[in-house]
Design a protein around this motif. Structure first.
Motif, short mmCIF file in Angstrom:
data_model
loop_
_atom_site.label_atom_id
_atom_site.label_comp_id
_atom_site.label_asym_id
_atom_site.label_seq_id
_atom_site.Cartn_x
_atom_site.Cartn_y
_atom_site.Cartn_z
N ILE A 63 0.85 -1.23 -0.11
CA ILE A 63 -0.09 -0.15 -0.03
C ILE A 63 1.13 1.20 0.05
O ILE A 63 1.75 1.49 0.84
N PHE A 64 0.45 2.08 -0.89
CA PHE A 64 1.26 3.24 -1.35
C PHE A 64 0.60 4.43 -0.99
O PHE A 64 -0.47 4.66 -1.31
N LEU A 65 0.80 5.44 0.16
CA LEU A 65 0.03 6.39 0.40
C LEU A 65 0.53 7.78 -0.12
O LEU A 65 1.71 7.95 0.18
N ILE A 66 -0.06 8.43 -1.08
CA ILE A 66 0.28 9.35 -2.02
C ILE A 66 -0.73 10.48 -2.20
O ILE A 66 -1.69 10.06 -2.70
N ASP A 67 -0.38 11.83 -1.74
CA ASP A 67 -1.33 12.85 -1.91
C ASP A 67 -2.68 12.71 -1.17
O ASP A 67 -3.74 12.97 -1.95
N GLY A 68 -2.74 12.04 -0.01
CA GLY A 68 -3.96 11.85 0.50
C GLY A 68 -4.84 10.74 0.08
O GLY A 68 -5.92 10.26 0.34
N ALA A 128 -14.91 11.82 0.38
CA ALA A 128 -15.20 12.69 1.60
C ALA A 128 -16.72 13.45 1.55
O ALA A 128 -17.27 13.89 2.54
N GLU A 129 -17.46 12.83 0.37
CA GLU A 129 -18.72 13.77 0.50
C GLU A 129 -19.84 12.77 0.84
O GLU A 129 -21.17 12.95 0.94
N GLY A 130 -19.30 11.46 1.41
CA GLY A 130 -20.52 10.63 1.93
C GLY A 130 -20.90 9.51 1.19
O GLY A 130 -20.16 8.72 0.45
N TYR A 183 -17.94 13.86 6.67
CA TYR A 183 -17.90 14.96 7.76
C TYR A 183 -16.45 15.51 7.33
O TYR A 183 -15.60 14.75 6.88
N PRO A 184 -16.17 16.88 7.38
CA PRO A 184 -14.99 17.60 7.20
C PRO A 184 -13.92 16.93 8.24
O PRO A 184 -14.20 17.10 9.31
N VAL A 185 -13.02 16.39 7.97
CA VAL A 185 -12.13 15.71 8.69
C VAL A 185 -10.66 16.20 8.17
O VAL A 185 -10.53 16.28 6.90
N ASP A 186 -9.51 16.07 8.96
CA ASP A 186 -8.17 16.10 8.36
C ASP A 186 -7.63 14.60 8.11
O ASP A 186 -7.63 13.61 9.03
N VAL A 187 -7.56 14.11 6.89
CA VAL A 187 -7.20 12.92 6.57
C VAL A 187 -5.84 12.22 6.85
O VAL A 187 -4.85 13.13 6.43
N VAL A 188 -5.91 11.28 7.60
CA VAL A 188 -4.70 10.66 7.95
C VAL A 188 -4.33 9.59 7.12
O VAL A 188 -3.26 9.36 6.28
N ASP A 189 -5.38 8.56 6.73
CA ASP A 189 -5.21 7.42 6.07
C ASP A 189 -6.48 6.97 5.53
O ASP A 189 -7.53 6.69 6.39
N VAL A 190 -6.84 6.84 4.32
CA VAL A 190 -7.95 6.40 3.65
C VAL A 190 -8.22 4.98 3.55
O VAL A 190 -9.28 4.51 3.40
N THR A 191 -7.22 4.25 3.86
CA THR A 191 -7.27 2.68 3.81
C THR A 191 -8.11 2.06 4.76
O THR A 191 -8.28 2.55 5.87
N GLY A 192 -9.02 1.55 4.24
CA GLY A 192 -9.92 0.86 5.03
C GLY A 192 -11.54 1.49 5.40
O GLY A 192 -12.21 1.07 6.05
N ALA A 193 -11.51 2.79 4.84
CA ALA A 193 -12.50 3.54 4.88
C ALA A 193 -13.71 2.78 4.41
O ALA A 193 -14.79 2.86 5.11
N GLY A 194 -13.68 2.35 3.26
CA GLY A 194 -14.96 1.78 2.62
C GLY A 194 -15.06 0.35 3.28
O GLY A 194 -16.39 -0.04 3.60
N ASP A 195 -14.15 -0.34 3.97
CA ASP A 195 -14.34 -1.42 4.74
C ASP A 195 -15.15 -1.19 6.05
O ASP A 195 -16.09 -1.96 6.13
N THR A 231 -9.22 9.23 9.86
CA THR A 231 -8.54 10.29 10.75
C THR A 231 -7.34 9.44 11.50
O THR A 231 -6.75 10.08 12.49
N ILE A 232 -7.41 8.08 11.58
CA ILE A 232 -6.55 7.35 12.05
C ILE A 232 -5.75 6.29 11.06
O ILE A 232 -6.30 5.95 10.09
N HIS A 233 -4.23 6.38 11.41
CA HIS A 233 -3.57 5.45 10.44
C HIS A 233 -3.91 3.96 10.61
O HIS A 233 -4.19 3.48 11.75
N GLY A 234 -3.73 3.44 9.43
CA GLY A 234 -4.15 1.88 9.67
C GLY A 234 -5.25 1.38 8.90
O GLY A 234 -6.31 2.04 8.74
#
Length: 311
Positions: free
Chosen positions: A96-101, A226-228, A243-255, A287-290
C-alpha cells in the motif's frame, strides 16, 4: 444472528511517496510499520468491534504468517471456525502506497482455486443472517451436497433461499452482465465511484432504478469518498453527507462503511439510519492510520459524531 464475511485477510505493507512514478520512471518510497488488514477482514473486525457475532472465511496456506493472520482475527473478536487451508496458496500480502491523501494498493496474486466449504460450514451459512463478500470470492465457492456439487451462483441462490442475505462489496471493479446471477436478489450492492462508473458508464444513481428492480436488489449504495454516500432501492433515493476531517489514511474507509452497515442492518435499523451511521464510522476511520482505523464501539462513534456537530 451471525454475519459471515468471506474474503481476504492479509499483511498490509505500507509505504509513502511524494508521487506515483510513471512508465519507465523511478521513485523513492518511505517504509511505514506493516499492519494486518485485507478488505473483507477489515470489515469483519469493524463488525465485531460494534458487538456483532462475526465469522470470517478465507483460503490461506499454513505458514507462520497465515497463523498470525488467523490469531489476530481472534484477538479482534472475529471467529475463524470455518477457515480453509491449502498449502499451495501464496502468502497473503498487500503493498500500500500513500500518496497525496489517497492510496494505491498492489495485491499479491493468490490464484482462483475453488474454495470447498465442508458440510458444517454449509449448515452454518444456511442459517438466517448476512453474508458480506465479493464477486471474486463467490465465484470460487463450492460445496458437496447429497444432490451433488453446489457452487458459485447456484450456491449463493441456495443461501438466499435460507434467508442468508448477501451484501456485495464491488469496490473499484464494479460488475458485468455475466455477474448478475450472483448479484440478483442481493440485500445490498456497494460500489465506489470508480466501480459505479465502470459498471454503468455514468455517475447518476437515479438512472439505474430499472436495473435495481429487474435484479431484485434491495439497495444499491455508491460511496462518494469525503462527500459521503448515496443509496437507491429503485424507488427511494437517499443521500448521507460525509464529515469534514483531516485525512490521515483512507485505507479501510470503505471496509469500515461495509462492516458498520452490516451491523446496523443485522440489528434491524432502518436503512437511512444505517447509512448515516456507516458514513460517520467511515469518516472517523480516515483520521486514524492503519487499515482498521474504523475499529470502535458504537458509543465511541456516536460520541465522535456529536463532537463534530458541535465544532
Amino acid at each position: 444472528m451471525t454475519a459471515f464475511f468471506i474474503g481476504d485477510v492479509a499483511l498490509d505493507e505500507y509505504y509513502t511517496a511524494d508521487r506515483w512514478p510513471g512508465r519507465a520512471d523511478k521513485g523513492m518510497v518511505r517504509e511505514l510499520p506493516a499492519e494486518i488488514g485485507g478488505s473483507i477482514a477489515n470489515a469483519a473486525v469493524v463488525h465485531a468491534a460494534l458487538g456483532g457475532d462475526t465469522q470470517f472465511i478465507s483460503l490461506l496456506n499454513d505458514s507462520p504468517l497465515s497463523r498470525r493472520l488467523i490469531d489476530d482475527l481472534g484477538q479482534n473478536g472475529v471467529a475463524t471456525d470455518h477457515m480453509l487451508i491449502d498449502r499451495a496458496v501464496a502468502e497473503s500480502r498487500n503493498l500500500i502506497f500513500l500518496i497525496d491523501g489517497e492510496h494505491v494498493v498492489l495485491t499479491v496474486e493468490m490464484g482462483e482455486q475453488p474454495m470447498w466449504l465442508p458440510p458444517a460450514t454449509l449448515a452454518a451459512l444456511r442459517q438466517p443472517g448476512f453474508l458480506y463478500t465479493t464477486l471474486y470470492r463467490v465465484r470460487r465457492l463450492h460445496t458437496q451436497t447429497d444432490e451433488g456439487v453446489l457452487k458459485q451462483a447456484d450456491l449463493v441462490a441456495d443461501l438466499r433461499r435460507h434467508d442468508r442475505r448477501a451484501i456485495f462489496d464491488l469496490d473499484v471493479g464494479g460488475c458485468t452482465p455475466e455477474d448478475m446471477p450472483y448479484l440478483t436478489g442481493a440485500a445490498v450492492v456497494i460500489f465506489n465511484q470508480v466501480g459505479f462508473r465502470a459498471t454503468f458508464g455514468h455517475d447518476d444513481l437515479a438512472r439505474i432504478d430499472g436495473w435495481i428492480r429487474d435484479h431484485e436488489i434491495g439497495w444499491v449504495v455508491r460511496t462518494l469518498a469525503a462527500e459521503g454516500a448515496e443509496a437507491h432501492n429503485g424507488e427511494t433515493r437517499l443521500q448521507a453527507a460525509g464529515y469534514p476531517v483531516d485525512v490521515v489514511d483512507v485505507t479501510g474507509a470503505g471496509d469500515t462503511f461495509g462492516g458498520a452497515l452490516t451491523w446496523c442492518l443485522a440489528r434491524g435499523q432502518p436503512f437511512p439510519e444505517a447509512l448515516d451511521f456507516s458514513i460517520a464510522a467511515a469518516s472517523r476511520s480516515v483520521t486514524i492510520h492503519g487499515p482498521r482505523g474504523g475499529k470502535a464501539g458504537a458509543e465511541a462513534i456516536r460520541a465522535w459524531c456529536e463532537e463534530k456537530r458541535t465544532l
